[in-house]
Design a protein around this motif. Structure first.
Motif, PDB file in Angstrom:
ATOM      1  N   GLN A  13       0.841  -1.195   0.000  1.00 50.36           N
ATOM      2  CA  GLN A  13       0.000   0.000   0.000  1.00 50.36           C
ATOM      3  C   GLN A  13       0.879   1.249   0.000  1.00 50.36           C
ATOM      4  OE1 GLN A  13      -2.800  -0.183   3.221  1.00 50.36           O
ATOM      5  NE2 GLN A  13      -4.118  -1.639   2.135  1.00 50.36           N
ATOM      6  N   ALA A  14       0.319   2.328  -0.461  1.00 55.14           N
ATOM      7  CA  ALA A  14       1.049   3.594  -0.478  1.00 55.14           C
ATOM      8  C   ALA A  14       1.542   3.930   0.925  1.00 55.14           C
ATOM      9  CB  ALA A  14       0.155   4.703  -1.006  1.00 55.14           C
ATOM     10  N   ARG A  19      11.782  -4.013  -0.225  1.00 60.16           N
ATOM     11  CA  ARG A  19      13.210  -4.136  -0.521  1.00 60.16           C
ATOM     12  C   ARG A  19      13.409  -5.108  -1.672  1.00 60.16           C
ATOM     13  NH1 ARG A  19      17.828  -2.863   2.281  1.00 60.16           N
ATOM     14  NH2 ARG A  19      19.714  -4.092   1.824  1.00 60.16           N
ATOM     15  N   LEU A  20      14.105  -4.658  -2.688  1.00 60.28           N
ATOM     16  CA  LEU A  20      14.439  -5.502  -3.829  1.00 60.28           C
ATOM     17  C   LEU A  20      15.891  -5.948  -3.731  1.00 60.28           C
ATOM     18  CD1 LEU A  20      12.836  -3.452  -6.759  1.00 60.28           C
ATOM     19  CD2 LEU A  20      11.774  -5.172  -5.291  1.00 60.28           C
ATOM     20  N   SER A  21      16.149  -7.149  -4.200  1.00 68.59           N
ATOM     21  CA  SER A  21      17.513  -7.657  -4.208  1.00 68.59           C
ATOM     22  C   SER A  21      17.846  -8.203  -5.586  1.00 68.59           C
ATOM     23  CB  SER A  21      17.677  -8.763  -3.163  1.00 68.59           C
ATOM     24  OG  SER A  21      17.503  -8.255  -1.860  1.00 68.59           O
ATOM     25  N   ARG A  66      13.841   8.755  -0.793  1.00 67.16           N
ATOM     26  CA  ARG A  66      12.932   7.655  -0.452  1.00 67.16           C
ATOM     27  C   ARG A  66      13.569   6.283  -0.703  1.00 67.16           C
ATOM     28  NH1 ARG A  66       8.410   6.901  -3.296  1.00 67.16           N
ATOM     29  NH2 ARG A  66       9.223   7.827  -5.216  1.00 67.16           N
ATOM     30  N   PHE A  67      14.391   6.202  -1.725  1.00 64.75           N
ATOM     31  CA  PHE A  67      15.019   4.934  -2.090  1.00 64.75           C
ATOM     32  C   PHE A  67      16.504   4.983  -1.740  1.00 64.75           C
ATOM     33  CE2 PHE A  67      12.012   3.607  -5.823  1.00 64.75           C
ATOM     34  CZ  PHE A  67      10.915   3.808  -4.999  1.00 64.75           C
ATOM     35  N   THR A  68      17.040   3.822  -1.373  1.00 62.26           N
ATOM     36  CA  THR A  68      18.470   3.709  -1.094  1.00 62.26           C
ATOM     37  C   THR A  68      19.021   2.466  -1.776  1.00 62.26           C
ATOM     38  OG1 THR A  68      18.192   4.766   1.080  1.00 62.26           O
ATOM     39  CG2 THR A  68      20.236   3.547   0.687  1.00 62.26           C
ATOM     40  N   ILE A  69      20.066   2.668  -2.553  1.00 57.77           N
ATOM     41  CA  ILE A  69      20.718   1.542  -3.226  1.00 57.77           C
ATOM     42  C   ILE A  69      21.974   1.179  -2.455  1.00 57.77           C
ATOM     43  CG2 ILE A  69      22.083   3.008  -4.791  1.00 57.77           C
ATOM     44  CD1 ILE A  69      21.597   0.859  -6.960  1.00 57.77           C
ATOM     45  N   SER A  70      22.217  -0.123  -2.341  1.00 58.16           N
ATOM     46  CA  SER A  70      23.410  -0.581  -1.651  1.00 58.16           C
ATOM     47  C   SER A  70      23.989  -1.784  -2.385  1.00 58.16           C
ATOM     48  CB  SER A  70      23.086  -0.941  -0.198  1.00 58.16           C
ATOM     49  OG  SER A  70      22.093  -1.942  -0.129  1.00 58.16           O
ATOM     50  N   ARG A  71      25.291  -1.907  -2.310  1.00 56.46           N
ATOM     51  CA  ARG A  71      25.973  -2.954  -3.067  1.00 56.46           C
ATOM     52  C   ARG A  71      26.909  -3.720  -2.157  1.00 56.46           C
ATOM     53  NH1 ARG A  71      29.621  -1.895  -8.540  1.00 56.46           N
ATOM     54  NH2 ARG A  71      30.814  -3.839  -8.469  1.00 56.46           N
ATOM     55  N   ASP A  72      26.911  -5.013  -2.301  1.00 52.86           N
ATOM     56  CA  ASP A  72      27.843  -5.882  -1.591  1.00 52.86           C
ATOM     57  C   ASP A  72      28.702  -6.557  -2.641  1.00 52.86           C
ATOM     58  OD1 ASP A  72      29.203  -7.909  -0.232  1.00 52.86           O
ATOM     59  OD2 ASP A  72      27.563  -8.204   1.175  1.00 52.86           O
ATOM     60  N   SER A  73      29.857  -6.014  -2.899  1.00 50.10           N
ATOM     61  CA  SER A  73      30.703  -6.541  -3.963  1.00 50.10           C
ATOM     62  C   SER A  73      31.178  -7.959  -3.671  1.00 50.10           C
ATOM     63  CB  SER A  73      31.906  -5.623  -4.179  1.00 50.10           C
ATOM     64  OG  SER A  73      31.489  -4.360  -4.639  1.00 50.10           O
ATOM     65  N   ALA A  74      31.380  -8.267  -2.404  1.00 51.69           N
ATOM     66  CA  ALA A  74      31.842  -9.602  -2.049  1.00 51.69           C
ATOM     67  C   ALA A  74      30.805 -10.656  -2.413  1.00 51.69           C
ATOM     68  CB  ALA A  74      32.167  -9.665  -0.570  1.00 51.69           C
ATOM     69  N   LYS A  75      29.532 -10.271  -2.326  1.00 49.60           N
ATOM     70  CA  LYS A  75      28.451 -11.215  -2.621  1.00 49.60           C
ATOM     71  C   LYS A  75      27.848 -10.968  -4.000  1.00 49.60           C
ATOM     72  CE  LYS A  75      27.141 -11.850   2.220  1.00 49.60           C
ATOM     73  NZ  LYS A  75      26.029 -11.775   3.208  1.00 49.60           N
ATOM     74  N   MET A  82      13.143   0.631  -0.707  1.00 46.20           N
ATOM     75  CA  MET A  82      12.161   1.616  -1.171  1.00 46.20           C
ATOM     76  C   MET A  82      11.212   1.946  -0.032  1.00 46.20           C
ATOM     77  SD  MET A  82      11.369   0.052  -4.962  1.00 46.20           S
ATOM     78  CE  MET A  82      10.564  -1.418  -4.335  1.00 46.20           C
ATOM     79  N   ASN A  83      11.237   3.178   0.396  1.00 45.34           N
ATOM     80  CA  ASN A  83      10.373   3.651   1.479  1.00 45.34           C
ATOM     81  C   ASN A  83       9.361   4.669   0.953  1.00 45.34           C
ATOM     82  OD1 ASN A  83      11.922   2.112   3.304  1.00 45.34           O
ATOM     83  ND2 ASN A  83      13.325   3.837   3.664  1.00 45.34           N
TER      84      ASN A  83
END
Length: 116
Positions: A13-14, A19-21, A66-75, A82-83
């Motif tokens: 809902q709005a 969270r997407l992976s 609202r959105f935050t991207i994060s990266r785990d290079s090891a994985k 997404m908030n």
């Protein structure tokens, strides 16, 4: 060919969060940029956010704050938190991987539906 797989889409809902992976089959050392794009019905695919190997991120104006991207290079993974989701965020979200040699690979996409 790099294999790219997204997960985490769904119906919310709005105002809620999701969270997407994304996981890539390639070594993180060979990946230059990882990112998320989206395509809403009847519209062209557009950039949501990208992150470089050194952690430099870039966001579309529509999602900044609202959105935050994060990266785990090891994985070899990249996530998109997404908030405060809005109905305008409804789209198929695609993960994109760009290697150091410039080769780009896409996932099949995951559907995010935000009901108002």
């Amino acid at each position: 060919q790099v294999q790219v797989a997204e997960s985490g889409g769904g119906l919310v809902q709005a105002g809620e969060s999701l969270r997407l992976s994304c996981a890539a089959s390639e070594s993180g050392l060979r990946i230059r940029v990882m990112g998320w794009y989206r395509q809403a019905p009847g519209k062209q695919r557009e950039l949501v956010a990208t992150v470089s190997g050194i952690g430099t991120s870039n966001y579309a104006d529509a999602v900044k704050g609202r959105f935050t991207i994060s990266r785990d290079s090891a994985k070899n993974t990249v996530s998109l938190q997404m908030n405060s989701l809005k109905s305008d965020d409804t789209a198929v979200y695609y993960c994109n991987i760009v290697l150091l040699n410039g080769v780009s690979s896409w996932g099949k996409g995951t559907l995010v539906t935000v009901s108002s």
